[in-house]
Scaffold this motif. Sequence first.
Motif, PDB file in Angstrom:
ATOM      1  N   MET A   1      34.458  27.177  23.531  1.00 54.49           N
ATOM      2  CA  MET A   1      35.908  26.642  23.688  1.00 54.49           C
ATOM      3  C   MET A   1      35.767  25.726  24.867  1.00 54.49           C
ATOM      4  O   MET A   1      36.553  24.811  24.567  1.00 54.49           O
ATOM      5  CB  MET A   1      36.747  27.887  23.656  1.00 54.49           C
ATOM      6  N   LEU A   2      35.353  26.050  25.761  1.00 53.57           N
ATOM      7  CA  LEU A   2      35.638  25.093  26.875  1.00 53.57           C
ATOM      8  C   LEU A   2      34.752  23.814  26.797  1.00 53.57           C
ATOM      9  O   LEU A   2      35.404  22.801  27.067  1.00 53.57           O
ATOM     10  CB  LEU A   2      34.757  25.785  28.339  1.00 53.57           C
ATOM     11  N   ALA A   3      33.792  24.086  26.064  1.00 56.21           N
ATOM     12  CA  ALA A   3      33.006  22.844  26.109  1.00 56.21           C
ATOM     13  C   ALA A   3      33.825  21.913  24.880  1.00 56.21           C
ATOM     14  O   ALA A   3      33.715  20.488  25.101  1.00 56.21           O
ATOM     15  CB  ALA A   3      31.740  23.077  25.376  1.00 56.21           C
ATOM     16  N   LEU A   4      34.324  22.471  23.932  1.00 61.32           N
ATOM     17  CA  LEU A   4      35.010  21.892  22.855  1.00 61.32           C
ATOM     18  C   LEU A   4      36.329  21.247  23.482  1.00 61.32           C
ATOM     19  O   LEU A   4      36.771  20.018  23.211  1.00 61.32           O
ATOM     20  CB  LEU A   4      35.636  22.592  21.708  1.00 61.32           C
ATOM     21  N   HIS A   5      36.890  21.813  24.369  1.00 58.06           N
ATOM     22  CA  HIS A   5      38.120  21.314  25.240  1.00 58.06           C
ATOM     23  C   HIS A   5      37.847  19.972  25.865  1.00 58.06           C
ATOM     24  O   HIS A   5      38.390  19.185  26.339  1.00 58.06           O
ATOM     25  CB  HIS A   5      38.976  22.501  26.159  1.00 58.06           C
TER      26      HIS A   5
END
Length: 171
Positions: free
Chosen positions: A44-48
């Motif tokens: 999720m951090l990478a997607l953000h």
Amino acid sequence: MGARAVPLNPRGAERAAFLLAANPGERSAPLQKAASGGELARVMLALHVVAESAGEDRALVFDEVDAGVGGSVADAVGARLARLARRQQVLCVTHLPQVAAYADRHLAVRKSVRDGRTLARIDDLDGEARVAELARMLGGKRATPTSRRHASELIDAAARGARGADPGRRP
């Protein structure tokens, strides 16, 4: 064989699946089957981070995005969160001093029990109070001169990294 037809529904006719190979040599599998809680948080951090150029005003909340990591990986997570926070508000719940050192604002949540009820207090930390909290995170219940020195070094290094061209880039 051709692609399987997907029936039309109110959201359209497309389906997307995220696949993850969490470690080298592993086969890709659907994210919900292959990822641990910590890996899901980091995905999720990478997607953000990828979506940060969208420019929308929004607040992002990460709850223990650093679960299951430490050392240089924790530092890289902190650097990426700091980079993301340049464009939008980021709230991160962490237990790792390497991540907390990157915060622009450090809040400590303290719980206690009084008369059989759990109470929560939030302290806004800066200066020496912040160093003491990071030292406690590093060394347990009591901060030592060594853990305080290390906490100060983490804060200084994070401040230098946050001002750099790309704090998440590897050398």
